[in-house]
Design a protein around this motif. Sequence first.
Motif, short mmCIF file in Angstrom:
data_model
loop_
_atom_site.label_atom_id
_atom_site.label_comp_id
_atom_site.label_asym_id
_atom_site.label_seq_id
_atom_site.Cartn_x
_atom_site.Cartn_y
_atom_site.Cartn_z
N VAL A 1 8.55 122.06 21.51
CA VAL A 1 8.14 123.47 21.54
C VAL A 1 6.98 123.60 22.54
O VAL A 1 6.19 122.66 22.71
CB VAL A 1 7.71 123.97 20.14
N SER B 1 4.26 125.45 22.56
CA SER B 1 2.88 125.73 22.10
C SER B 1 2.83 125.72 20.58
O SER B 1 3.88 125.69 19.92
CB SER B 1 2.46 127.12 22.60
N GLU C 1 1.79 128.29 18.95
CA GLU C 1 2.33 129.61 18.59
C GLU C 1 3.86 129.50 18.44
O GLU C 1 4.44 130.05 17.50
CB GLU C 1 2.02 130.65 19.69
N ALA C 2 4.48 128.78 19.35
CA ALA C 2 5.94 128.64 19.30
C ALA C 2 6.35 127.88 18.04
O ALA C 2 7.36 128.20 17.39
CB ALA C 2 6.43 127.90 20.55
N ALA C 3 5.54 126.89 17.65
CA ALA C 3 5.84 126.13 16.43
C ALA C 3 5.77 127.05 15.21
O ALA C 3 6.63 126.99 14.32
CB ALA C 3 4.86 124.96 16.28
N GLN D 1 6.26 130.23 15.28
CA GLN D 1 7.42 131.14 15.40
C GLN D 1 8.68 130.44 14.89
O GLN D 1 9.47 131.01 14.12
CB GLN D 1 7.58 131.49 16.89
N LEU D 2 8.82 129.16 15.23
CA LEU D 2 9.98 128.38 14.76
C LEU D 2 9.95 128.28 13.24
O LEU D 2 10.99 128.38 12.57
CB LEU D 2 9.98 126.99 15.40
N ALA E 1 16.31 130.13 18.04
CA ALA E 1 14.96 129.71 18.49
C ALA E 1 14.95 129.51 20.00
O ALA E 1 13.98 129.86 20.69
CB ALA E 1 14.57 128.42 17.77
N ASP F 1 14.86 132.81 21.60
CA ASP F 1 13.50 133.39 21.51
C ASP F 1 12.51 132.66 22.41
O ASP F 1 11.37 133.08 22.56
CB ASP F 1 12.98 133.27 20.06
N GLY F 2 12.93 131.50 22.93
CA GLY F 2 12.03 130.73 23.80
C GLY F 2 11.02 129.89 23.05
O GLY F 2 10.11 129.29 23.64
N CYS F 3 11.15 129.82 21.71
CA CYS F 3 10.13 128.99 21.00
C CYS F 3 10.57 127.55 20.87
O CYS F 3 9.80 126.69 20.47
CB CYS F 3 9.79 129.59 19.64
N VAL F 4 11.82 127.25 21.22
CA VAL F 4 12.26 125.84 21.27
C VAL F 4 12.78 125.56 22.67
O VAL F 4 13.62 126.32 23.18
CB VAL F 4 13.37 125.56 20.22
#
Length: 473
Positions: free
Chosen positions: A229, A231, A233-235, A237-238, A307, A310-313
């Motif tokens: 991931v 960032s 933040e992305a983690a 979000q995941l 995910a 969404d760009g979080c992974v």
Amino acid sequence: MNKYNALLNTLREGIGASHVLTEGNLSAYEQDWRKREHGKALAVVRPASTAEVALVVKACVAAGVSIVPQGGNTGMVVGSTPDASGTQVVLSLQRMNQVRKLDAANLTITVDAGCVLQNLQETCEQAGFLFPLSLASEGSCTIGGNLGTNAGGTQVVRYGNTRELCLGLEVVTAQGEVWEGLTGLRKDNTGYDLRHLFIGSEGTLGVITAATMRLYPLPASQLTAFAAVPSLEAAVQLLGLAHKYLSAGLTGFEVMGQFALSLVTKHFPQMRVPFAGEAAYCVVLENSDHESEDHARAQFERLLEAAMADGCVLDAVVAENLAQARALWHIRESIPLAQAQEGLNIKHDISIAVSRIPDFVRETDAALGAAFAGVRLVNYGHLGDGNLHYNVQAPVDSDAEAFLKNQEKHVNAVVYAAVQRYGGSISAEHGIGSLKLGKLEQHKSPVALQLMRSIKTAIDPQNTMNPGRVLRR
Ligand code: FAD
Ligand code: S2G
Ligand code: ZN
């Protein structure tokens, strides 16, 4: 004959001289796992039964000698080893390690306190049940220690801490009486819930000698994914998507910073870490499904597709089989071991609302970087329940021992002030022990501290049980 020799004679007569250790190398009992302190015991005693534990406590109380209850001695806050005075008795539960009763219909199991966690997990699995407490120290830690510290681990996001898994206790009190509380009832509103006093009391109120714990049906499948991931933040979000797509199936969600993973590849080069060095963070997550593996796999695919959209992974692998799943979890569980190999380090076992963790890390990383040139931040942990192991390794090629000695209190001050600003806890799962003694005064209200002191004074007025831990007297 002085009081200590008289006590040793009483203990030898009571539990057998071979289980009253006073000679030879007792480091396994006298030094903590992190090698922060090396105490000296008057004796290490290893009773074989609750009655023998009661005999030991009564003899120590009569002699005015204090007791340090010990399970696997894997604690992180120097709470299970003797001080340097040579006047304390370490009471090891090692020999009390049997499963007493598995009640399938009641979905409970009753075990001795010295039962090693991994043995309990395996006993339950062989009987077709899941005991959902899992920590990297499970090969050595004991149920008594897990209850003593209210241990967390990697499945709290779904099953809670050890506290939530316990339905009843048997305890030898600070006066050597036996409280029989192994009911196994899920409902029992008959006065104060005494079990919750002893859980998390870190051996300062009594000796847990047995426990009745909840069991769960074994899931049809437990699938593990490892995702890169961009960032924190992305983690987070995941994590939100995992709750949405997996719901109760989400049974583990751990985050690992790139530097933490680089220590694993450095100290365990044989380990293949997916996406090593490619992303700021990685996440290992588990989906436990009661339908079928195909259903679990399809759920994971839907989650990871969403995910990635969404760009979080950035990328992810899903274990094809149990061996691959174990290998992925082994990466996560090797971080504390890799840290220990890298050298003495400053640990912060903190919990903060998940939503606020990225800002906390950004702000505190910057504050530490500005104040302590060259420090290396080993950031990882149980993001699923808001518990980070926000650890600090000394600068490269510096004297880690000197860094710890000279800087720990200053580093702690920066981190704990930030934790306070973010409304978090300075000890999410490891407890206070002696290492964080005195920190409660800065982080608990006077009313809370007074209540805790009143409980300690009422239950252990002679301060026999693990003095100098949790509360200053
Ligand atoms: P000990 O270390 O022997 O004792 C811990 C405390 O409990 C002491 O205060 C002791 O006096 C008291 N105690 C022990 N037995 C009894 C008893 N029978 N009655 C009353 N008091 C008792 N912890 C987590 O919560 N989550 C993690 O993910 C985690 N990961 C870890 C990973 C590694 C590699 C290591 C080394 C440790 C980790 N720990 C973790 C910390 C530690 O394993 C836990 O705190 C564990 O619960 C300690 O169990 P133990 O049997 O070793 O207890
Ligand atoms: C874990 C171990 C302690 C640490 O592995 O989850 O609790 O900070 C930790 O290394
Ligand atoms: Zn942990």
